[in-house]
Design a protein around this motif. Structure first.
Motif, PDB file in Angstrom:
ATOM      1  N   PHE A  81     -29.294  65.902  46.032  1.00 19.08           N
ATOM      2  CA  PHE A  81     -27.877  65.637  46.265  1.00 19.08           C
ATOM      3  C   PHE A  81     -27.569  64.160  46.010  1.00 19.08           C
ATOM      4  CE2 PHE A  81     -24.450  64.258  49.079  1.00 19.08           C
ATOM      5  CZ  PHE A  81     -23.454  65.180  48.791  1.00 19.08           C
ATOM      6  N   GLN A 141     -27.779  63.295  42.329  1.00 18.12           N
ATOM      7  CA  GLN A 141     -26.689  63.881  41.554  1.00 18.12           C
ATOM      8  C   GLN A 141     -25.407  63.056  41.662  1.00 18.12           C
ATOM      9  OE1 GLN A 141     -27.604  66.729  39.990  1.00 18.12           O
ATOM     10  NE2 GLN A 141     -25.699  67.131  38.893  1.00 18.12           N
ATOM     11  N   ILE A 167     -23.970  71.932  44.526  1.00 17.52           N
ATOM     12  CA  ILE A 167     -25.117  71.144  44.985  1.00 17.52           C
ATOM     13  C   ILE A 167     -24.977  71.020  46.497  1.00 17.52           C
ATOM     14  CG2 ILE A 167     -25.449  69.904  42.822  1.00 17.52           C
ATOM     15  CD1 ILE A 167     -24.075  67.480  44.136  1.00 17.52           C
ATOM     16  N   TRP A 168     -26.036  71.382  47.211  1.00 17.28           N
ATOM     17  CA  TRP A 168     -25.992  71.389  48.670  1.00 17.28           C
ATOM     18  C   TRP A 168     -26.537  70.085  49.208  1.00 17.28           C
ATOM     19  CZ3 TRP A 168     -22.952  75.077  50.156  1.00 17.28           C
ATOM     20  CH2 TRP A 168     -22.880  76.264  49.412  1.00 17.28           C
ATOM     21  N   ILE A 169     -26.082  69.716  50.384  1.00 10.49           N
ATOM     22  CA  ILE A 169     -26.516  68.472  51.006  1.00 10.49           C
ATOM     23  C   ILE A 169     -27.704  68.700  51.934  1.00 10.49           C
ATOM     24  CG2 ILE A 169     -25.034  68.596  53.074  1.00 10.49           C
ATOM     25  CD1 ILE A 169     -24.388  65.605  52.584  1.00 10.49           C
ATOM     26  N   MET A 182     -16.502  67.002  48.747  1.00 11.96           N
ATOM     27  CA  MET A 182     -17.630  66.155  49.121  1.00 11.96           C
ATOM     28  C   MET A 182     -17.345  65.399  50.420  1.00 11.96           C
ATOM     29  SD  MET A 182     -19.551  66.863  46.547  1.00 11.96           S
ATOM     30  CE  MET A 182     -20.811  65.616  46.306  1.00 11.96           C
ATOM     31  N   ILE A 228     -20.528  69.682  53.115  1.00 11.92           N
ATOM     32  CA  ILE A 228     -19.967  70.258  51.893  1.00 11.92           C
ATOM     33  C   ILE A 228     -18.971  71.346  52.277  1.00 11.92           C
ATOM     34  CG2 ILE A 228     -20.500  71.709  49.876  1.00 11.92           C
ATOM     35  CD1 ILE A 228     -21.349  68.822  49.529  1.00 11.92           C
TER      36      ILE A 228
END
Length: 346
Positions: A243, A246, A264-266, A293, A313
């Motif tokens: 994360f 990215q 995209i996961w945190i 975000m 997220i």
């Protein structure tokens, strides 16, 4: 914002903009303020915009203008996200989609003018359909002041709030010069969401060390337990590092848009499975469309003593077919992933 090509991601950034650019006729993507409704009829009512947890009216968080190329019925298309900002709840979320053909009852067939007109600077509380909007939040206002019958509200809560902040005095005036709307401390600060395409090249994620070497000399029972913990921590850290990598090149991004791609996961915790994403009422699957975000929280000025809104997220999933619904709004699905105890700084 157009639908992304396969694998392409568009990033959203919050920027101040003149009020006229954030009105409905400009088809904005924006944060805060009042919703710039797309279709002027079939708006979600007070029941649909009440927090499912505490029952209070939700606040408008943001909207994304996301037409679908090649779809005549979705030439204009918007997604509207609402959240609860009332402590101690601060947890409810709802999201709605609306789409229109190019030829419709509300907007010109031609693109909007880039020059502001003076009359667009004031707050509009009545849509072209005739629908009245709440003075406090800008959502559908079916209730009216029982004394003057000139102002509208979505709920008793917002009527009481407006009465306390000045309408009580203005309502008693014969000429009812009540056009200036007070700050009710309910709306989020307003920003335009400016879109850029994400660069395709990112630094590689550094490989993690092999935990098995660290615990190889320990007893079997302890080794098995620690190995299980290490794998979990390693995966958790890997997801968080991915994360961070990215977003490293564009750390101010508040939104990532990519219809049909993977978010995209945190965190490795609370990642939804396919069964967790309900199908659209039309029968089609829902697919990922965009994610909000945590950087957006810096712009909202929502911190209070005690609990306030928070997330890691917010992932929005919409009908894969983007089913046609006339001029109405259909509810879609949002998944909230919170930040775990993973440290934000190394």
């Amino acid at each position: 914002m157009a639908a992304s090509r396969a694998g392409q991601v568009e990033l959203g950034f919050a920027e101040l903009a003149p009020a006229w650019r954030l009105r409905s006729e400009q088809f904005p993507s924006k944060v805060g303020g009042r919703p710039a409704w797309l279709g002027a009829s079939g708006l979600p009512g007070p029941g649909a915009l009440a927090c499912a947890l505490c029952g209070r009216p939700l606040s408008f968080l943001l909207q994304v203008y996301a037409p679908l190329p090649g779809r005549a019925d979705a030439f204009h298309r918007g997604i509207f996200l609402f959240c609860c900002r009332e402590p101690p709840c601060c947890a409810g979320l709802r999201v709605f989609r609306n789409q229109l053909p190019r030829k419709n009852d509300f907007y010109s067939y031609e693109p909007p003018s880039e020059n502001p007109s003076p009359e667009t600077e004031s707050v509009c509380l009545q849509l072209k359909s005739g629908a009245h909007l709440c003075r406090v939040c800008g959502c559908l206002g079916p209730k009216t002041c029982s004394r003057c019958h000139k102002v509208y509200y979505c709920s008793k809560e917002h009527q009481t709030l407006d009465w306390r902040l000045g309408h009580k005095q203005a309502c008693a005036q014969p000429d009812h010069l009540d056009h200036r709307i007070p700050d009710h401390n309910f709306l989020f600060p307003e920003f335009e969401i400016v879109i850029e395409t994400e660069d395709e090249i990112f630094p590689e994620v550094v490989e993690k060390e092999d935990y098995s070497e660290i615990i190889g000399s320990m007893g079997e029972a302890l080794e098995e337990e620690l190995d299980s913990m290490a794998k979990h921590e390693s995966r958790e850290d890997e997801i968080f590092q991915k994360f961070k990598t990215q977003i490293a090149l564009e750390p101010e991004q508040i939104l990532r848009y990519g219809r049909g791609i993977a978010p995209i996961w945190i965190s490795g915790e609370n990642i939804p499975q396919e069964k967790d994403i309900p199908d659209c009422p039309c029968g089609a699957k829902r697919i990922f469309e965009f994610q909000v975000m945590p950087q957006l929280l810096n712009y909202l000025k929502a911190d209070r003593l005690g609990k306030s809104i928070d997330w890691g997220i917010l992932a929005v999933f919409t009908c894969a077919e983007s089913c046609s619904l006339g001029t109405g709004y259909t509810e879609e699905f949002v998944w909230k992933q919170d930040v775990t105890n993973t440290p934000l700084e190394e």
